[in-house]
Design an enzyme around this catalytic site. Structure first.
Site, mmCIF file in Angstrom:
data_model
loop_
_atom_site.group_PDB
_atom_site.id
_atom_site.type_symbol
_atom_site.label_atom_id
_atom_site.label_comp_id
_atom_site.label_asym_id
_atom_site.label_seq_id
_atom_site.Cartn_x
_atom_site.Cartn_y
_atom_site.Cartn_z
ATOM 1 N N GLU A 140 0.902 -1.120 0.052
ATOM 2 C CA GLU A 140 0.042 -0.072 0.096
ATOM 3 C C GLU A 140 0.783 1.257 0.063
ATOM 4 O O GLU A 140 1.179 1.830 1.110
ATOM 5 C CB GLU A 140 -0.904 -0.132 1.192
ATOM 6 N N LYS A 172 -2.522 -2.073 -3.187
ATOM 7 C CA LYS A 172 -3.461 -1.119 -2.493
ATOM 8 C C LYS A 172 -3.114 0.287 -2.703
ATOM 9 O O LYS A 172 -2.366 1.039 -2.016
ATOM 10 C CB LYS A 172 -3.686 -1.470 -0.928
#
Ligand code: 5MM
Length: 338
Positions: free
Chosen positions: A178, A220
């Site tokens: 992420e 992500k």
């Protein structure tokens, strides 16, 4: 020894049936901040009650394939003594774990941050695997202003994300990678697109250098958006186009999937934008594309719950509704009026 086929299969399960991943891994500080804003006591017991409300939500499993947890939650139970991990397993929701330990200022680079948590991570991963956890998450944060981000900050965070991802896979755990480019600021969408592209390029270079198995990982990312204080707020069509164009240039087709963070967008906008990406570009995308929202799924339910047991059923209804709306968006069938 890790097994690439198992990692690939697990990533596929997380992305399957048009479901998404629920981020419920707020660290104590973040959770307390959200509780404080609503007058909810900031104690472990209230965090347990809140997470109990989430994991026992009826039909949650119809829209959610996996839930990212915070370490404290792993050890908590319902009022009647059932472990949260057991409940998730019964619902066939795969349990994951946030393993980063938050951000600190990046030395000599004012305004920028680096994420901590690599020390001892191999041992922690082994323990998490033994507890039955099969995926993990690490968040890096990139700030935009007139002079930021610097190349050094991007490189340091990309290297760290790739080290984390390699350690995960060595332990048989699917990494969610992420790199979040923040919405804070007055920058334009074009600037966000350029920064997001640079960051993702660097992250995938680092993942390649560190031999991370792309099929066994999930990205992500943020959507490509104007800063919250930018005078020009672009329409949904443009945001969908810019986001997918950016990813097509720099995200390898081989990865297990893409699952967006919501990053402070309103719940409705986050769903509308995901819906538009699927509607316009669903047929040409090489990767499965879904959601891994925290606020854009949880916030309405949190505002209804307010720490009061008598609000649990209504809060659960709101949570299931947001989760279902996002599943509909993944199918390009989202109707904001519903
Ligand atoms: C960006 O935050 C992640 C996605 O949440 P949103 O959809 O609300 O943007 C989220 O998973 C985040 O990483 C966790 O809440 C943990 O955050 P902290 O700040 O507590 O480490």
């Amino acid at each position: 020894m890790m097994n690439n086929q198992e990692l690939k299969h697990l990533a596929e399960r997380l992305m399957s049936n048009n479901k998404g991943i629920l981020a419920m891994d707020e660290s104590t500080g973040t959770c307390d901040k959200r509780f404080k804003a609503l007058g909810i006591p900031q104690t472990e017991e209230y965090r347990r009650k809140y997470r109990q409300m989430i994991v026992t939500t009826p039909q949650l499993e119809e829209s959610i394939s996996g839930a990212i947890l915070f370490d404290e939650t792993l050890h908590q139970q319902t009022d009647d003594g059932q472990s949260f991990l057991t409940i998730l397993k019964q619902k066939d929701i795969i349990a994951g774990i946030k393993v980063d330990q938050g951000t600190i200022p990046l030395s000599f680079f004012p305004g920028e941050t680096i994420t901590e948590g690599l020390d001892g991570l191999t041992n922690r991963m082994t323990n998490y695997y033994q507890m039955g956890l099969r995926f993990a998450k690490w968040r890096a944060v990139i700030h935009i202003d007139s002079a930021l981000p610097t190349k050094t900050c991007i490189a340091a965070n990309a290297y760290t994300l790739a080290r984390y991802a390699a350690i995960c896979q060595e332990a048989g755990i699917v990494p969610i990678v992420e790199p979040e480019v923040l919405m804070d600021g007055s920058h334009t969408m074009e600037r966000c697109a350029a920064v997001t592209q640079d960051v993702l390029k660097e992250v995938f270079n680092a993942l390649y250098e560190q031999k991370v198995f792309l099929e066994g990982m999930i990205l992500k990312p943020n959507m490509v958006l104007p800063g919250l204080a930018c005078p020009e707020q672009n329409d949904t069509e443009t945001i969908a186009y810019e986001t997918i164009s950016c990813f097509l240039k720099v995200v390898p087709a081989a990865i297990g999937g893409i699952a967006f963070l919501s990053g402070g967008q309103s719940p409705l906008l986050a769903s509308e934008r995901l819906n538009m990406m699927q509607l316009r570009y669903g047929s040409i995308m090489p990767w499965p594309l879904t959601f891994s929202f925290s606020r854009a799924i949880q916030q309405p339910a949190l505002e209804i719950w307010k720490g009061d047991d008598k609000n649990v059923a209504a809060a659960q209804e709101a949570l299931a509704h947001r989760a279902a709306g996002n599943r509909a968006a993944r199918l390009a069938e989202y109707n904001p009026a519903s």
